[in-house]
Motif scaffolding. Structure first.
Motif, PDB file in Angstrom:
ATOM      1  N   ILE B 176      46.539  36.921  51.273  1.00 57.05           N
ATOM      2  CA  ILE B 176      47.927  37.227  50.878  1.00 57.05           C
ATOM      3  C   ILE B 176      48.329  36.452  49.625  1.00 57.05           C
ATOM      4  O   ILE B 176      48.928  37.011  48.692  1.00 57.05           O
ATOM      5  N   GLU B 177      48.003  35.176  49.609  1.00 60.66           N
ATOM      6  CA  GLU B 177      48.377  34.332  48.477  1.00 60.66           C
ATOM      7  C   GLU B 177      47.875  34.918  47.157  1.00 60.66           C
ATOM      8  O   GLU B 177      48.629  35.075  46.184  1.00 60.66           O
ATOM      9  N   GLU B 178      46.572  35.263  47.168  1.00 59.64           N
ATOM     10  CA  GLU B 178      45.964  35.842  45.959  1.00 59.64           C
ATOM     11  C   GLU B 178      46.587  37.193  45.615  1.00 59.64           C
ATOM     12  O   GLU B 178      46.788  37.525  44.446  1.00 59.64           O
ATOM     13  N   HIS B 179      46.893  37.962  46.682  1.00 62.93           N
ATOM     14  CA  HIS B 179      47.489  39.296  46.471  1.00 62.93           C
ATOM     15  C   HIS B 179      48.851  39.173  45.794  1.00 62.93           C
ATOM     16  O   HIS B 179      49.176  39.927  44.872  1.00 62.93           O
ATOM     17  N   ARG B 180      49.641  38.231  46.300  1.00 64.27           N
ATOM     18  CA  ARG B 180      50.971  38.038  45.710  1.00 64.27           C
ATOM     19  C   ARG B 180      50.840  37.659  44.231  1.00 64.27           C
ATOM     20  O   ARG B 180      51.642  38.086  43.398  1.00 64.27           O
ATOM     21  N   LYS B 181      49.801  36.881  43.923  1.00 65.33           N
ATOM     22  CA  LYS B 181      49.615  36.406  42.550  1.00 65.33           C
ATOM     23  C   LYS B 181      49.050  37.502  41.627  1.00 65.33           C
ATOM     24  O   LYS B 181      49.629  37.820  40.598  1.00 65.33           O
ATOM     25  N   ASP B 211      54.023  50.619  41.839  1.00 65.94           N
ATOM     26  CA  ASP B 211      54.398  49.410  41.083  1.00 65.94           C
ATOM     27  C   ASP B 211      54.467  48.180  41.987  1.00 65.94           C
ATOM     28  O   ASP B 211      53.993  47.106  41.619  1.00 65.94           O
ATOM     29  N   ASP B 212      55.047  48.385  43.186  1.00 65.40           N
ATOM     30  CA  ASP B 212      55.174  47.259  44.114  1.00 65.40           C
ATOM     31  C   ASP B 212      53.799  46.758  44.557  1.00 65.40           C
ATOM     32  O   ASP B 212      53.588  45.556  44.744  1.00 65.40           O
ATOM     33  N   TYR B 213      52.892  47.715  44.755  1.00 63.55           N
ATOM     34  CA  TYR B 213      51.550  47.325  45.206  1.00 63.55           C
ATOM     35  C   TYR B 213      50.801  46.630  44.072  1.00 63.55           C
ATOM     36  O   TYR B 213      50.143  45.609  44.262  1.00 63.55           O
ATOM     37  N   LYS B 214      50.956  47.172  42.884  1.00 65.99           N
ATOM     38  CA  LYS B 214      50.255  46.631  41.717  1.00 65.99           C
ATOM     39  C   LYS B 214      50.747  45.221  41.368  1.00 65.99           C
ATOM     40  O   LYS B 214      49.953  44.358  40.969  1.00 65.99           O
ATOM     41  N   SER B 215      52.036  45.024  41.563  1.00 68.45           N
ATOM     42  CA  SER B 215      52.613  43.715  41.206  1.00 68.45           C
ATOM     43  C   SER B 215      52.329  42.653  42.268  1.00 68.45           C
ATOM     44  O   SER B 215      52.492  41.463  42.028  1.00 68.45           O
ATOM     45  N   GLY B 216      51.938  43.111  43.469  1.00 69.39           N
ATOM     46  CA  GLY B 216      51.706  42.163  44.549  1.00 69.39           C
ATOM     47  C   GLY B 216      52.911  42.013  45.465  1.00 69.39           C
ATOM     48  O   GLY B 216      52.868  41.299  46.465  1.00 69.39           O
TER      49      GLY B 216
END
Lengths: 256, 256
Positions: B176-181, B211-216
């Motif tokens: 999750i951390e990496e995904h958010r970043k 866009d939301d998925y791409k941005s994390g």
């Protein structure tokens, strides 16, 4: 007669279906009975044949057909598939089958016998029939597609006479004098062979003709005359029965 | 579904016929009408198909099928013949034809178009449809024969949930951390692709998810949740219609 469709450029399915029905008239005229005889035509009975043929086709590959029939990369895919259809009628009913056929069809039924156990069916038994020599000589087989080499069951007495006199390959000598001296060769004489195979059931009479022709006592023209008479006597009756058969045809056709 | 019979060792014609009818239920459920829709099954409608297929088969040789399909000498002769049957429905009626099909079937219909003028028929027009990616990733196509890679129209809500969560290839990051970043990659994410192709008709909403998925901002689990809900909502209605379709099936079947 489908095989003709695949192998001959100008042949249509309409023509081959017609051939099949015309052939059927000859069978009926020869005394086959509708209770024991069902005529199967690939295009007409494909609903029954195709699912059986499909079981076969799945177990035969192009290499097999190459080895057995000598097919090439240029062979059309209908011809390649055809052996499956040729096999199918053996398995319409679940009972032992005996197939009488012209020996040139042997490769098809070799495959049929190879595949049968793989689809849990009994191997059909085979009877190989000799090919009838063409009028042109003992090397060719009589084939419906070569008019001058073939007596059709629908030929008139005049046509029979002309074909035998003109085209029937002779085992005799070039002129009468030489023939009287050296004699003819009944083993290669097509007229004699037809008498032997079809038209002279009396072995003694046949032996007499054989000996007389071989010794030179009987001339080629005389031998041909015997044959022409026998053929035309047979055809007169056969052609009548054949016409009568038209009304019976439907009874003989296999119904899917 | 005949092609499966030819290509898979253990496939039977009974099974492929059943598949065809099950597929038909989906078409009916999707709103196709019996006035405009006829379902043709090779084994059932072979009487109509075979004479047309024969015209084709005569004009295609093994070399052609080798070049077009990559067939080998070990290919079974049913598979070799099959393209003729695949072509036949285009010519049952004498009118212009438009064929929508999965792009993997293109070689069959290229041959169909090549041969059509040779038998005096109009070339069918083609619409190539994209393949749906398999659950396992954008490289495979969704295929009925791979259970874990495919959502069936008969899957229960629980099964759909499990398959999407477990097997749907993700464009997200390992944690999750990496995904958010770093954000996810919707272009390779199978769940996003299904939303794009099938389940999110509103382009604005789709763009927002993208866009939301791409941005994390959106996690893979959240994206999957949206898809699962959409699929199950669709399937609840579809499965009801699909069951209702059983009684209509016969109206859709082509009668020879």
């Amino acid at each position: 007669d489908d095989e003709k469709f695949w192998s001959k450029k100008d042949m249509t399915l309409e023509k081959t279906s017609k051939f099949a029905l015309e052939n059927a008239l000859d069978f009926i005229a020869l005394g086959f009975k509708p209770e024991n005889t069902k005529i199967i035509i690939d295009t007409k009975n494909i609903k029954t044949l195709y699912p059986i043929a499909a079981q076969f086709a799945k177990r035969i590959n192009f290499s097999n057909t190459k080895a057995v029939f000598g097919f090439e990369n240029e062979t059309n895919i209908g011809m390649i598939f055809y052996t499956s259809l040729q096999s199918a009628p053996c398995f319409i009913e679940d009972m032992p089958v005996l197939i009488p056929f012209g020996v040139d069809q042997d490769p098809h039924f070799r495959i049929t016998r190879d595949i049968a156990p793989k689809i849990n069916k009994p191997k059909p038994a085979l009877i190989h029939n000799i090919m009838i020599p063409a009028l042109g000589g003992p090397k060719g087989k009589m084939s419906a597609s070569n008019e001058n080499e073939t007596i059709y069951t629908t030929d008139s007495p005049e046509v029979v006479k002309k074909k035998i006199n003109k085209y029937a390959f002779s085992g005799g000598q070039p002129d009468i004098e030489e023939h009287r001296k050296k004699g003819g060769n009944p083993d290669i004489d097509v007229s004699f062979q037809y008498l032997r195979i079809f038209f002279e059931p009396d072995d003694k009479k046949l032996q007499q003709i054989h000996d007389d022709y071989k010794s030179g006592k009987m001339l080629t023209g005389e031998l041909k005359e015997i044959l022409i008479e026998k053929i035309n006597k047979f055809l007169a009756i056969h052609q009548q029965k054949r016409e009568d058969a038209r009304s019976q045809l439907d009874e003989f056709l296999f119904k899917d």
